[in-house]
Motif scaffolding. Sequence first.
Motif, PDB file in Angstrom:
ATOM      1  N   ASN A 143       0.841  -1.189   0.000  1.00  0.00           N
ATOM      2  CA  ASN A 143       0.000   0.000   0.000  1.00  0.00           C
ATOM      3  C   ASN A 143       0.886   1.252   0.000  1.00  0.00           C
ATOM      4  N   ASP A 144       0.978   1.926   1.142  1.00  0.00           N
ATOM      5  CA  ASP A 144       1.716   3.191   1.156  1.00  0.00           C
ATOM      6  C   ASP A 144       3.188   3.047   0.793  1.00  0.00           C
ATOM      7  N   THR A 410      -3.857   1.417  -1.753  1.00  0.00           N
ATOM      8  CA  THR A 410      -3.552   2.842  -1.852  1.00  0.00           C
ATOM      9  C   THR A 410      -2.245   3.056  -2.608  1.00  0.00           C
TER      10      THR A 410
END
Lengths: 418, 435, 316
Positions: A143-144, A410
């Motif tokens: 994700n991040d 994300t």
Amino acid sequence: MKFGWHAKLAGALALVAIPFVVPVSGADDTIKIAYVDPLSGGGASIGEVGLKTFQFLADDLNAKGGALGRKFEIVAYDNKLNAQETLVQVQKAIDSGIRIITQGNGSAFAAAISDFVTKYNERNLGKEVIYFNYAAVDPVLTNDKCSFWHFRWDANSDQKMQALTNYMKDRKNIKKIYLINQDYSFGQAVRSAAVAMLKDKRPDVEIVGDEMHPLLKITDFAPYIAKIKASGADSVITGNWGQDFALLVKAAADAGLQTDWYTYYAGGTGGPTAIKQTGLNHRVFAVGEGIPNLGYGPADEFEKAIRAKYNFSLFYPRAVNEMRMLQAAIEKAKSTEPTKIGAALEGMKFNVYDGGEGMMRADDHQFIQPLYISSFGERSAKEPFDEESTGWGWKLAGKIEAANTVLPTTCKMSRPAS
Amino acid sequence: MSERAQTASAQRSSGGLLATAARYGIWVVLAALLLTLPRIFSSSFTFTMLSLMGISIIFALSYNMLLGQTGMLSFGHAVYYGLGGFLVVHAMNTVTKYSLPIPLPLMPLVGGVAGLFFGVVFGSVSTRRGGTAFAMISLGLGELVASSALILRSFFGGEEGITTNRTKLLRIFDWNFGSQIQIYYLIAFWCLVCVIAMYALTRTPFGRMCNAVRENFERAEFVGYNSQLVRFFAFCLSGFFAGIAGGLAAINFEIVNSGYVGAEQSGSVLLAAYIGGIGFFGGPIIGAILVTWLQVMLSDITEVWQLYFGLLFVGMVMFAPFGISGLLMMHAPLWRARVLWRLVPAYLLALAAGLVMLTGASLVIEMAYHLSTKAADGPMMSFMRVAFSVHSLLPWLMAAVLLIGGYFFFRSSWPYVEGAWHDALMKARERGSAV
Amino acid sequence: MLELVLVSTLNGVLYGMLLFLMASGLTLIFSMMGVLNFAHASFYMLGAFFGFQISQLVGFWPGLILAPILAGFIGALIERYGLRNVHRHGHVAELLFTFGLAFVIEEIVQMIWGKLPRDYRIPPSLDFSAFTIFSTNYPAYKMFMLLFAIGIFVALLLVLTRTRVGLIIQASLTHPHMVGMLGHNVPRIFMLVFGLGCALAAVAGVIAGPALVTQSNMAALLGPILFVVVVIGGLGSLSGAFIASLLIGLLQTFAVAVNLSISDIFGVFGIHTNPLPFLSDIWRVTVAQIAPIMPYLLLVLILVFRPTGLMGTRDT
């Protein structure tokens, strides 16, 4: 000074030793994969199983011709469960010409490698290195903190919780749940996903406890068990692994705690032994991408082969997927250049180890695959394999199709210009 | 202790002008060596290794300010190293975020100041007493900080730690410090500066006061020194240099995590200092180089590296308790009297016998290891690139012959070594050297 | 609430006694010889593995006798041929010797028994639950551990204070030269004490092995907590170690039971905002989370304010 007879003999002995020192050169046209995991100290038992699994897989693929006519070779590096040491070993691997790295134990080290490899590739164009993660499940990695150079074959912690809660959704006997997890990023990820997903899928269930305990520091879980007992929970969710899992269930059995256990790593090294000792027959559930007793022909064959060689069962079906997909990607890209392997892997669909189709999602490099919930206990005729010579084995409790394990990401992937 | 002091004073008194020239010349030589090393070795891993050694040298020397100079045994020195590292990473991230005009080479100072600060804070409670009380407090503080590092997430970043990017700071001379060689030069520079500073410190009255406290703190107090204060200052300064080392490590790895402050780090610096020899200024340098090399490379050569590591320490403590530098300095008087060459034949003999014995021992260890943990891979193994089967009798027989034979020949070579020593010493005395 | 207090007290006492079992040997060695025996936990591990091996062959009970004797014998040999030579180089050298020894023992254990946990079982004769409080079972084995630890404590105390051997040991602790002058063989006394200390560690291993996990990392796991017990109790004081073990056991157990954080405490007074964003972690941390580091906090505090430890007569 005169040299006596024993001095002469010492010289002779030294001559005898010479053949040991003279190097013998070997052929060097293999596809090398650096295996960076703990091989000494506290994590050694886990790292060793992984290393043997990968070596077995390399031999297996080599017997079928390798990739592009070249053989696979696993080179072991001991990271001593230490982040600095991990980076030193990765650097060492890169400097000796290895450009594929695999690691799995510990999300902290995975994050360190992913970060290192990404920076390294930025600074060393044309000498890129690729990193395959077979077991570190912190969701942040896809994700991040995602990177083009990082690929993950294990379902991440959120996906596993998704699978667990999907299964728990239909178990109406669950009324009160207790969460107990290790106090670090993975444990935090497990607990927050559990809280959020249970609220969504089973609003009627009450979370009666939410415990975080220090990682690998507890020798006596009795106080925690006392708390669970006092809370009146009927089920416990835990991401604990290693001794934190073994000691936890042992303490529970000692105190006569009668709950169901929903776990991530009950099947880990030492887990089955501990469960058998406690006598919790089919009350411990685990989530994973595969178990031995599914009755899927090719997987059974493989399981038999690895058990015949080593005294452990296949704990990492994801490693099988990783190595087979690497082979397929090299064949597809017709190159062992990491940049090309990476491009070939993106979006690749693959028939996974336990049957069914998996897919390496291009958005975040998270492998999407069917997940299984299984319980550990006495076996029937349908479960041929036991674990750690306990006589007990895994039994399928529920299957979650690949499509139902997909979660949004994300990740904003930045790809190398080509 | 007194033996050591004698040797040191003997070394100091001999030679006037020459010694002065040597004293300053050595730093020039060292600087030149640090500059030319990258030209000799070209593989990029060498730079990594040299960088690690440089960091380790500063750290080990800072540790020896406590153990060797002041006689304080610390089990928690990594606290100052690690906190220095964390502060540096936070400083780098802040500098990057606000684009402050501070270049990377100044960053280790932040670590030093952090080390100094925490040295003052923790030193004020822990240095009130020396001896075991200090050792145990340092152990407790080390565990406290290491555990807190996992709990206080926003500062320490949990077990994942905090990452940074060293290339994003203000550039000078167009160096972005992305490549390892540039980092090597940065570390070499700081290493040289710190080594000179720490050496200079040992020459000051303060350095002598530390020695006095180490030898006998009661007498030091009678003479009028406040031993508690001396310990405190030594502790703070040691924290300062440890912080610089930690800062350099943070720059080198671009990541800091709780492992930096942990017991393992504290333990390895103690080992490095002790193995090198705490009685001489240069001892910890040798120890740092050796231990770093072993830590990085030994696990490649053998999988049972911990066993060799343990055996090495047990052996060192038993047979060379003054460390490697102690062994080397034993030869200094002979070297000055130019009789050292007389030892060469006897040493060669002992070395050959010792090597035979070691070969036998490690053959036994490796075969036993293969038999016990790698049975599934079949009986074939290779030792020093010779392949053989552990199930056959020959290699075992060979190992036994090497081990036992080597042992006996080592034992019987010993009288030669002792004899050679005696001869050389006599010759040296004849020539009137101070022995 | 009463349930939790009662159960926590029991758990705390049980854990404390386990700590005492392991620390009793260490306090003996530490107080006698001034040696910080870093390998002490390794002898505990050796005890567990010897016990496991013997229980496979002849059963648990013979193991309880034989394993400590074996470990004690090894310990005495190590003292005689290793530690004794190192002794004259001071405590740092001794400490590093045991440090290296811990590595060697762990690696040898791994070579013999492997890295995976071994299935070391509680003897069937003790495999039932002794009693039940508030629906929580207490296994008979834990009661056995408790009684055994107390038994060891009493026996050691009696030997040290009531027998001739004990008096000589105590004397050579404070006045080694005088004891030597009186014709006692001080080095041999040291060897026996070291062997006895190792045997005690091994007893703890045999007993704790089945209750905990018998694995090659069990020594490293126990780590410095034993030093904490010994130092808090006071050097040379067996009673001190006993009290310190209980204290730490109870402290840790009760800390786990409390789910309070600083923000909760302030919440009582109606303050709900966190004053400093940077300290948000300290704000949220619960007492339960810091339970395992409490012993170290206690160690530092005790050494700062009472350097002799709880019951010690001598400066550390």
